[in-house]
Every structure is written in C-alpha cells, then in structure tokens.
Design a protein around this motif. Structure first.
Motif, PDB file in Angstrom:
ATOM      1  N   GLY A 156       0.796  -1.216   0.000  1.00  0.00           N
ATOM      2  CA  GLY A 156       0.000   0.000   0.000  1.00  0.00           C
ATOM      3  C   GLY A 156       0.831   1.269   0.000  1.00  0.00           C
ATOM      4  O   GLY A 156       0.532   2.219  -0.727  1.00  0.00           O
ATOM      5  N   TYR A 157       1.884   1.318   0.798  1.00  0.00           N
ATOM      6  CA  TYR A 157       2.637   2.553   0.937  1.00  0.00           C
ATOM      7  C   TYR A 157       3.380   2.952  -0.330  1.00  0.00           C
ATOM      8  O   TYR A 157       3.340   4.115  -0.727  1.00  0.00           O
ATOM      9  N   THR A 158       4.056   2.005  -0.980  1.00  0.00           N
ATOM     10  CA  THR A 158       4.769   2.387  -2.202  1.00  0.00           C
ATOM     11  C   THR A 158       3.785   2.760  -3.304  1.00  0.00           C
ATOM     12  O   THR A 158       4.072   3.624  -4.133  1.00  0.00           O
ATOM     13  N   ARG A 159       2.622   2.142  -3.301  1.00  0.00           N
ATOM     14  CA  ARG A 159       1.591   2.495  -4.290  1.00  0.00           C
ATOM     15  C   ARG A 159       1.090   3.921  -4.053  1.00  0.00           C
ATOM     16  O   ARG A 159       0.932   4.698  -4.996  1.00  0.00           O
ATOM     17  N   LEU A 160       0.844   4.263  -2.796  1.00  0.00           N
ATOM     18  CA  LEU A 160       0.405   5.621  -2.469  1.00  0.00           C
ATOM     19  C   LEU A 160       1.448   6.659  -2.885  1.00  0.00           C
ATOM     20  O   LEU A 160       1.114   7.694  -3.461  1.00  0.00           O
ATOM     21  N   VAL A 161       2.719   6.370  -2.615  1.00  0.00           N
ATOM     22  CA  VAL A 161       3.791   7.294  -2.975  1.00  0.00           C
ATOM     23  C   VAL A 161       3.852   7.463  -4.491  1.00  0.00           C
ATOM     24  O   VAL A 161       3.937   8.586  -5.006  1.00  0.00           O
ATOM     25  N   LYS A 162       3.775   6.362  -5.228  1.00  0.00           N
ATOM     26  CA  LYS A 162       3.832   6.449  -6.690  1.00  0.00           C
ATOM     27  C   LYS A 162       2.695   7.309  -7.236  1.00  0.00           C
ATOM     28  O   LYS A 162       2.914   8.184  -8.079  1.00  0.00           O
ATOM     29  N   LEU A 163       1.485   7.048  -6.770  1.00  0.00           N
ATOM     30  CA  LEU A 163       0.343   7.803  -7.290  1.00  0.00           C
ATOM     31  C   LEU A 163       0.443   9.287  -6.928  1.00  0.00           C
ATOM     32  O   LEU A 163       0.118  10.153  -7.753  1.00  0.00           O
ATOM     33  N   GLN A 164       0.924   9.590  -5.730  1.00  0.00           N
ATOM     34  CA  GLN A 164       1.106  10.997  -5.375  1.00  0.00           C
ATOM     35  C   GLN A 164       2.193  11.638  -6.232  1.00  0.00           C
ATOM     36  O   GLN A 164       2.042  12.777  -6.680  1.00  0.00           O
ATOM     37  N   ASN A 165       3.269  10.898  -6.502  1.00  0.00           N
ATOM     38  CA  ASN A 165       4.315  11.415  -7.388  1.00  0.00           C
ATOM     39  C   ASN A 165       3.806  11.619  -8.810  1.00  0.00           C
ATOM     40  O   ASN A 165       4.329  12.459  -9.542  1.00  0.00           O
ATOM     41  N   ASP A 166       2.773  10.841  -9.187  1.00  0.00           N
ATOM     42  CA  ASP A 166       2.177  10.973 -10.519  1.00  0.00           C
ATOM     43  C   ASP A 166       1.108  12.068 -10.574  1.00  0.00           C
ATOM     44  O   ASP A 166       0.401  12.209 -11.570  1.00  0.00           O
ATOM     45  N   GLY A 167       0.940  12.817  -9.489  1.00  0.00           N
ATOM     46  CA  GLY A 167       0.030  13.955  -9.494  1.00  0.00           C
ATOM     47  C   GLY A 167      -1.389  13.690  -8.984  1.00  0.00           C
ATOM     48  O   GLY A 167      -2.267  14.524  -9.185  1.00  0.00           O
ATOM     49  N   TYR A 168      -1.598  12.581  -8.318  1.00  0.00           N
ATOM     50  CA  TYR A 168      -2.930  12.293  -7.762  1.00  0.00           C
ATOM     51  C   TYR A 168      -3.120  13.054  -6.461  1.00  0.00           C
ATOM     52  O   TYR A 168      -2.215  13.101  -5.617  1.00  0.00           O
ATOM     53  N   ALA A 169      -4.292  13.627  -6.287  1.00  0.00           N
ATOM     54  CA  ALA A 169      -4.651  14.274  -5.027  1.00  0.00           C
ATOM     55  C   ALA A 169      -4.847  13.177  -3.982  1.00  0.00           C
ATOM     56  O   ALA A 169      -5.525  12.187  -4.252  1.00  0.00           O
ATOM     57  N   TYR A 170      -4.259  13.375  -2.808  1.00  0.00           N
ATOM     58  CA  TYR A 170      -4.305  12.374  -1.750  1.00  0.00           C
ATOM     59  C   TYR A 170      -5.458  12.668  -0.804  1.00  0.00           C
ATOM     60  O   TYR A 170      -5.621  13.794  -0.323  1.00  0.00           O
ATOM     61  N   ILE A 171      -6.268  11.649  -0.539  1.00  0.00           N
ATOM     62  CA  ILE A 171      -7.316  11.732   0.477  1.00  0.00           C
ATOM     63  C   ILE A 171      -7.068  10.584   1.445  1.00  0.00           C
ATOM     64  O   ILE A 171      -7.094   9.422   1.054  1.00  0.00           O
ATOM     65  N   GLY A 172      -6.823  10.918   2.697  1.00  0.00           N
ATOM     66  CA  GLY A 172      -6.526   9.904   3.702  1.00  0.00           C
ATOM     67  C   GLY A 172      -7.466  10.010   4.887  1.00  0.00           C
ATOM     68  O   GLY A 172      -8.428  10.757   4.878  1.00  0.00           O
ATOM     69  N   GLY A 173      -7.137   9.280   5.891  1.00  0.00           N
ATOM     70  CA  GLY A 173      -7.908   9.320   7.111  1.00  0.00           C
ATOM     71  C   GLY A 173      -8.976   8.255   7.210  1.00  0.00           C
ATOM     72  O   GLY A 173      -9.868   8.321   8.051  1.00  0.00           O
ATOM     73  N   PHE A 174      -8.887   7.249   6.371  1.00  0.00           N
ATOM     74  CA  PHE A 174      -9.888   6.179   6.390  1.00  0.00           C
ATOM     75  C   PHE A 174      -9.238   4.875   6.784  1.00  0.00           C
ATOM     76  O   PHE A 174      -8.384   4.353   6.255  1.00  0.00           O
TER      77      PHE A 174
END
Length: 174
Positions: A156-174
């Motif tokens: 999960g963590y490396t996937r989140l980092v990749k998508l954020q590096n690719d310009g995806y807006a991050y929504i967390g807290g769930f």
C-alpha cells in the motif's frame, strides 16, 4: 445519534434528499458565489484506506469514495473524467475478500461481505480498487480470496507514494 449522522451523510452524498438547488437549501447562497469545479476537467485522486471503520454498514473509505463521485456528478463531471484509485491496506483489506474468506476473518459462519456490492459498483464506474499484497501475505490470503476485479499491488505505501508522485490528489484518514 451516530445513526442519524450516518443517515444524513448518506442522504447528502447520494442525493436521496431530493434535487434541491443550492438556493433552496440555503437562501443566502443566492447573494454569494458558490465555488464549483470545472465540469470539463479531469481529476486524479487516490484514497488511502487502512482502517476497519464503517459508515452506513460498509467501509467508510468506500462510502466516501462513492460520495465523491456523486459530488462531482452534481457539478457536471462524469465518472469517465475521474481517475480514482482506492488503495486498501491494513485492516481495511478485509473488505475486499470473497464471502467465504471474509467469514473466516470475522469469525462468523453466516457473515456476508456487504462491501462486495459497492466494490463492484465502483469498478463499474472506472475506479481502480487495489489491495495490498503485503497484507494478503501476512494474513495467508491468496488471489482467489480477493473479490473479482480488484487489483493486487505490491504494498500500500509504495503504491500511495507512486500515485502521489504521478500527481494524484491524496485523500486519507480512512
């Protein structure tokens, strides 16, 4: 009280309260500017869903992701204009299991994974629903234990980092 808040949230997010305009809901908006999104743009979002918290009987993360799609729809943005990834890891990963495996996880021989329907609905809207392989491995789950259409990612963590590096807006807290 929480049941009332969840019901109100469901009504607001899924538009079950009717199609009232902003002015009908709050008269003061007629003299103010309501900020909306560009209905012609494309939007990239990644949800970090890791807790077993629920809303309206399903994963809170899945519930709010579906609500985001509806909020965009109400502003003229079609699901095809959205590129949404739901990265589910930690305790939330259990919500992506077929019924037989889910029953074992919750230790209830009669349990049904109520998340399966919303997962299929989200997949049908073009959302990428992803499960962390590291969690699967630690729990002894295989690909056959995962709902159809769910993508397995290394972790999960490396996937989140990749998508954020690719310009995806991050929504967390769930």
């Amino acid at each position: 009280m929480n049941v009332i808040r969840i019901a109100c949230a469901a009504l607001c997010l899924f538009g079950l309260a009717g199609a009232a305009s902003a002015q009908e809901l709050e008269p003061s908006l007629s003299t103010r500017t309501l900020v909306t999104v560009d209905p012609h743009a494309h939007y990239k979002v990644v949800y970090d869903i890791h807790s077993a918290d629920v809303a309206a009987g399903i994963s809170k993360g899945l519930f709010y992701a579906r609500g985001l799609i509806e909020a965009y729809r109400k502003q003229g943005v079609a699901p095809k204009q959205l590129d949404i990834h739901l990265v589910m890891h930690g305790e939330a990963a259990q919500y992506l299991l077929i019924d037989s495996t889910y029953r074992d996880v919750v230790d209830d021989p009669f349990a049904v994974n109520l998340n399966a329907k919303i997962v299929q609905d989200l997949l049908g809207l073009g959302v990428s629903v992803e499960i962390c392989h590291s969690v699967m491995k630690s729990k002894g789950w295989t690909a056959d234990d995962v709902l159809p259409g769910v993508t397995i990612v290394h972790d999960g963590y490396t996937r989140l980092v990749k998508l954020q590096n690719d310009g995806y807006a991050y929504i967390g807290g769930f």
